[in-house]
Design an enzyme around this catalytic site. Structure first.
Site, PDB file in Angstrom:
ATOM      1  N   GLU A   3      -9.717  13.433  14.957  1.00  0.00           N
ATOM      2  CA  GLU A   3      -9.183  13.790  13.644  1.00  0.00           C
ATOM      3  C   GLU A   3      -9.928  15.025  13.153  1.00  0.00           C
ATOM      4  O   GLU A   3     -10.671  15.660  13.915  1.00  0.00           O
ATOM      5  CB  GLU A   3      -9.324  12.634  12.648  1.00  0.00           C
ATOM      6  CG  GLU A   3      -8.374  11.480  12.939  1.00  0.00           C
ATOM      7  CD  GLU A   3      -8.183  10.518  11.777  1.00  0.00           C
ATOM      8  OE1 GLU A   3      -8.729  10.778  10.688  1.00  0.00           O
ATOM      9  OE2 GLU A   3      -7.478   9.506  11.970  1.00  0.00           O
ATOM     10  N   HIS A  22       0.815  -1.206   0.000  1.00  0.00           N
ATOM     11  CA  HIS A  22       0.000   0.000   0.000  1.00  0.00           C
ATOM     12  C   HIS A  22       0.851   1.259   0.000  1.00  0.00           C
ATOM     13  O   HIS A  22       0.387   2.339   0.354  1.00  0.00           O
ATOM     14  CB  HIS A  22      -0.985  -0.013   1.168  1.00  0.00           C
ATOM     15  CG  HIS A  22      -2.232  -0.759   0.830  1.00  0.00           C
ATOM     16  ND1 HIS A  22      -2.482  -2.016   1.294  1.00  0.00           N
ATOM     17  CD2 HIS A  22      -3.265  -0.443   0.037  1.00  0.00           C
ATOM     18  CE1 HIS A  22      -3.641  -2.433   0.804  1.00  0.00           C
ATOM     19  NE2 HIS A  22      -4.133  -1.502   0.039  1.00  0.00           N
ATOM     20  N   ASP A  54      -6.032   4.745   9.943  1.00  0.00           N
ATOM     21  CA  ASP A  54      -7.438   4.867   9.539  1.00  0.00           C
ATOM     22  C   ASP A  54      -7.913   3.619   8.804  1.00  0.00           C
ATOM     23  O   ASP A  54      -9.092   3.291   8.823  1.00  0.00           O
ATOM     24  CB  ASP A  54      -7.616   6.065   8.600  1.00  0.00           C
ATOM     25  CG  ASP A  54      -7.372   7.370   9.323  1.00  0.00           C
ATOM     26  OD1 ASP A  54      -7.462   7.380  10.560  1.00  0.00           O
ATOM     27  OD2 ASP A  54      -7.076   8.364   8.655  1.00  0.00           O
TER      28      ASP A  54
HETATM   29  P1  FAD Z   1       4.335  -1.899   1.987  1.00  0.00           P
HETATM   30  O1  FAD Z   1       3.869  -0.918   0.984  1.00  0.00           O
HETATM   31  O2  FAD Z   1       4.291  -3.304   1.604  1.00  0.00           O
HETATM   32  O3  FAD Z   1       5.801  -1.505   2.474  1.00  0.00           O
HETATM   33  C1  FAD Z   1       6.118  -0.193   2.886  1.00  0.00           C
HETATM   34  C2  FAD Z   1       7.595  -0.061   3.212  1.00  0.00           C
HETATM   35  O4  FAD Z   1       7.894  -0.814   4.363  1.00  0.00           O
HETATM   36  C3  FAD Z   1       8.522  -0.591   2.130  1.00  0.00           C
HETATM   37  O5  FAD Z   1       9.702   0.159   2.139  1.00  0.00           O
HETATM   38  C4  FAD Z   1       8.791  -1.996   2.557  1.00  0.00           C
HETATM   39  O6  FAD Z   1      10.000  -2.499   2.043  1.00  0.00           O
HETATM   40  C5  FAD Z   1       8.820  -1.843   4.062  1.00  0.00           C
HETATM   41  N1  FAD Z   1       8.360  -3.025   4.758  1.00  0.00           N
HETATM   42  C6  FAD Z   1       7.208  -3.697   4.593  1.00  0.00           C
HETATM   43  N2  FAD Z   1       7.134  -4.712   5.451  1.00  0.00           N
HETATM   44  C7  FAD Z   1       8.266  -4.689   6.163  1.00  0.00           C
HETATM   45  C8  FAD Z   1       8.804  -5.493   7.193  1.00  0.00           C
HETATM   46  N3  FAD Z   1       8.148  -6.550   7.669  1.00  0.00           N
HETATM   47  N4  FAD Z   1      10.012  -5.175   7.689  1.00  0.00           N
HETATM   48  C9  FAD Z   1      10.700  -4.106   7.223  1.00  0.00           C
HETATM   49  N5  FAD Z   1      10.260  -3.329   6.245  1.00  0.00           N
HETATM   50  C10 FAD Z   1       9.047  -3.606   5.727  1.00  0.00           C
HETATM   51  N6  FAD Z   1      -0.598   5.280   7.097  1.00  0.00           N
HETATM   52  C11 FAD Z   1      -0.787   5.773   8.311  1.00  0.00           C
HETATM   53  O7  FAD Z   1       0.167   5.949   9.056  1.00  0.00           O
HETATM   54  N7  FAD Z   1      -2.041   6.070   8.760  1.00  0.00           N
HETATM   55  C12 FAD Z   1      -3.146   5.856   8.006  1.00  0.00           C
HETATM   56  O8  FAD Z   1      -4.242   6.120   8.445  1.00  0.00           O
HETATM   57  C13 FAD Z   1      -2.974   5.305   6.719  1.00  0.00           C
HETATM   58  N8  FAD Z   1      -4.019   5.036   5.935  1.00  0.00           N
HETATM   59  C14 FAD Z   1      -3.829   4.478   4.720  1.00  0.00           C
HETATM   60  C15 FAD Z   1      -4.948   4.178   3.934  1.00  0.00           C
HETATM   61  C16 FAD Z   1      -4.787   3.614   2.701  1.00  0.00           C
HETATM   62  C17 FAD Z   1      -5.994   3.287   1.864  1.00  0.00           C
HETATM   63  C18 FAD Z   1      -3.477   3.385   2.199  1.00  0.00           C
HETATM   64  C19 FAD Z   1      -3.276   2.808   0.841  1.00  0.00           C
HETATM   65  C20 FAD Z   1      -2.363   3.686   2.958  1.00  0.00           C
HETATM   66  C21 FAD Z   1      -2.532   4.245   4.231  1.00  0.00           C
HETATM   67  N9  FAD Z   1      -1.446   4.552   5.041  1.00  0.00           N
HETATM   68  C22 FAD Z   1      -1.654   5.050   6.284  1.00  0.00           C
HETATM   69  C23 FAD Z   1      -0.078   4.385   4.567  1.00  0.00           C
HETATM   70  C24 FAD Z   1       0.497   3.060   5.016  1.00  0.00           C
HETATM   71  O9  FAD Z   1       0.710   3.047   6.400  1.00  0.00           O
HETATM   72  C25 FAD Z   1       1.846   2.791   4.376  1.00  0.00           C
HETATM   73  O10 FAD Z   1       1.734   2.874   2.998  1.00  0.00           O
HETATM   74  C26 FAD Z   1       2.349   1.418   4.774  1.00  0.00           C
HETATM   75  O11 FAD Z   1       3.651   1.273   4.287  1.00  0.00           O
HETATM   76  C27 FAD Z   1       1.461   0.382   4.200  1.00  0.00           C
HETATM   77  O12 FAD Z   1       1.760  -0.890   4.710  1.00  0.00           O
HETATM   78  P2  FAD Z   1       2.034  -2.046   3.700  1.00  0.00           P
HETATM   79  O13 FAD Z   1       1.955  -3.288   4.447  1.00  0.00           O
HETATM   80  O14 FAD Z   1       1.161  -1.953   2.519  1.00  0.00           O
HETATM   81  O15 FAD Z   1       3.543  -1.670   3.331  1.00  0.00           O
END
Ligand code: FAD
Length: 524
Positions: A286, A109, A173
């Site tokens: 918020e 994400h 969120d």
């Molecule tokens: P990924 O996109 O898979 O990874 C993100 C980063 O973290 C990359 O650099 C990856 O290499 C690294 N990573 C992933 N897993 C690990 C691991 N296990 N160890 C070390 N590094 C790792 N963020 C907020 O803070 N608050 C919110 O309310 C919020 N709402 C969101 C709503 C939506 C619809 C979306 C799309 C995003 C939102 N986000 C929010 C952003 C979100 O927190 C970040 O994009 C987060 O990185 C998403 O987690 P993911 O598992 O998809 O990570």
């Protein structure tokens, strides 16, 4: 990320004794050589490669050479040790080209390829969550913490905890984000002012460093790694397990939205609420903007009030929505209405534009899922998302409002998506962690969550983002971006400011060959 193992699984090891290197051809021009003796299974079929090349942002497209779907942390450690030239078979396989990059991917994400590994290996962390024993999330006997596989989603942590009547205290969120993904950023939302971000609510982590070492860390044990990894953008190691703090779960929520036409009254009430310490203290706070040049979503409000709310937005062009929640359960049920009444009286608002919903705790936390369903149904989920998130120091919030909200946003012919706008407290963050925030006791979380598509052109939205950043730079407003993606090293150095030397020192300590999370573009 969904993978279809039946499509084409390349099994690199069938015989441990066989040390012959194997060439995995994944993409034209991209070859990843791994020795058979690694005993790893990677996916190189077009479906897996394509799924790992894109993310929610829908802006970048970076093909990895292969995707690892590990069944144990040891597999990830082996992969990294091999990439870092520390694998014992390395010397026997001179044709092997270690040094390829490795990126953990949770739910993908990210917005701009942060979880990508161009030409390298993407590690699908959801595989580890699926094979975790005895389960992806294990709640402790006393209910004070949960051990979660880093690839588990927060919604899974919440569900497992609620079965035991407990809950994490700080949420994003949206709950369909991985534990490891949000801990690598910060994990913020309406609970931060009171409990801090998710990175402030973790007791212990298992991390595989860039040297391929599996290390358990906490504030007392290997603190340098612990604090580095929290908000560390995946630079120092891959988190495989997180011990998350839990507390007693409420059962229901009084969820309020209060409308303001006056910005000063709105921020004054927000700031008052986040500083309260008595029984009127809210559990969640918020805020967001409703603008006449955007889509005015009135679905929260009773049907009978929706036209009135829409006219209010039209008349004022901009309405500020304060959003708070007060949790309760059977013990506090008899007094909750009285508490809400006292609370709103301290704000000095008229009840004319105050709306309350009474919902189950889980539904409240999972509220963005409904938005996702709505957007998916009209084809507006899988579109480019040039989101811009930032923290703005309280001392400059009036200038920011004048210059950015009124000066830029309101002057657009049309705006797209939600604009979040709420204050939070710095004292709930730990400065030893890698995450960066402004240097003021109170700062605002601002999110321009724009979507391209329909009448909204991607370039126009990017251009607006640039103008917002330029305005802040030119006006000396010292913002910190969140979920940012810089491509120039000087921007990263500026972002980390005084923490840059610690950040780069930790990189040398834990990932000296700079293998991890190349998609962040910090050390490439
Ligand atoms: P990924 O996109 O898979 O990874 C993100 C980063 O973290 C990359 O650099 C990856 O290499 C690294 N990573 C992933 N897993 C690990 C691991 N296990 N160890 C070390 N590094 C790792 N963020 C907020 O803070 N608050 C919110 O309310 C919020 N709402 C969101 C709503 C939506 C619809 C979306 C799309 C995003 C939102 N986000 C929010 C952003 C979100 O927190 C970040 O994009 C987060 O990185 C998403 O987690 P993911 O598992 O998809 O990570």
């Amino acid at each position: 990320m969904t993978t279809n193992p039946s499509l084409s699984i390349v099994t690199l090891m069938t015989l441990l004794m066989c040390l012959t290197p194997t060439l995995i051809k994944s993409q034209p021009g991209i070859h990843v050589l791994l020795p058979i003796s690694l005993n790893l299974t990677v996916l190189t079929d077009p479906f897996s490669i394509s799924a790992a090349s894109r993310d929610f942002g829908n802006i970048t497209d970076e093909n990895p050479g292969a995707v690892l779907c590990p069944s144990s942390p040891a597999e990830v450690a082996r992969l990294i040790r091999f990439a870092s030239r520390d694998f014992s078979f390395d010397s026997e396989s001179t044709s092997i080209s270690p040094g390829f990059k490795v990126a953990a991917r949770g739910q993908g994400h990210s917005l701009r390829g942060q979880a990508s590994a161009p030409g390298g290996v993407v590690v699908n962390m959801t595989c580890l969550a699926k094979t975790a024993k005895p389960a992806a999330v294990v709640v402790s006997a006393d209910g004070t913490y949960a051990d979660a596989a880093a690839g588990a989603m927060w919604v899974e942590v919440l569900e497992a905890a609620l079965e035991r009547g407990v809950s994490p205290v700080s949420f994003t969120d949206y709950l369909y984000l991985s534990v490891g993904g949000t801990l690598s950023n910060a994990g913020i939302g309406g609970h931060v002012f009171r409990h801090g971000p998710q990175i402030s609510n973790v007791h212990e982590l298992d991390v595989i460093t860039g040297k391929g070492h599996l290390v358990t860390c906490s504030p007392k044990l290997n603190p340098e790694l612990f604090y580095g990894v929290l908000g560390g953008l995946g630079q120092f190691g891959i988190i495989t397990r997180a011990r998350i703090a839990l507390d007693r779960a409420p059962t229901r929520v009084k969820w309020l939205r209060i409308l303001y036409s006056d910005f000063s009254a709105f921020t004054r009430d927000q700031e008052r609420l986040i500083s309260m310490a008595n029984d009127l203290r809210v559990d969640f706070l918020e805020g967001q903007l409703m603008m006449s040049n955007g889509i005015v979503d009135t679905s929260f409000f009773p049907l009978s009030d929706q036209t009135r709310v829409a006219s209010l937005v039209n008349d004022h062009r901009i309405i500020y929505v304060l959003e708070v929640a007060k949790y309760y359960d059977t013990t506090t049920l008899p007094i909750i209405d009285q508490v809400i009444d006292r609370l709103t009286r301290t704000l000095g608002i008229t009840s004319e534009f105050m709306f309350v919903q009474d919902v189950p705790y889980f539904d409240f936390l999972n509220r963005v899922r409904n938005e996702e369903d709505k957007l998916r149904s009209i084809g507006l989920w899988e579109v480019p998302h040039p989101w811009l998130n930032m923290f703005v120091p309280r001392s400059r919030i009036l200038d920011f409002h004048e210059g950015v909200i009124k000066g830029l946003l309101l002057n657009q012919t049309a705006t797209s998506g939600v604009t979040l706008f709420y204050p939070t407290n710095r004292n709930k963050w730990n400065n030893l962690m890698s995450a960066m925030i402004p240097n003021e006791d109170v700062f605002y979380v601002i999110g321009f969550l724009q979507s391209a598509g329909g009448s909204h052109n991607f370039e126009e939205l990017e251009n607006l983002n640039d103008r917002i950043i330029n305005f802040c730079d030119n006006s000396g407003i010292k913002i910190k971006e969140y979920l940012m993606h810089y491509t120039r090293k000087e921007d990263w150095i500026k972002h980390f400011g005084p923490k840059w030397s610690d950040f780069s020192r930790r990189k040398m300590m834990f990932d000296p060959e700079k293998l991890l999370s190349p998609g962040q573009d910090i050390f490439n």
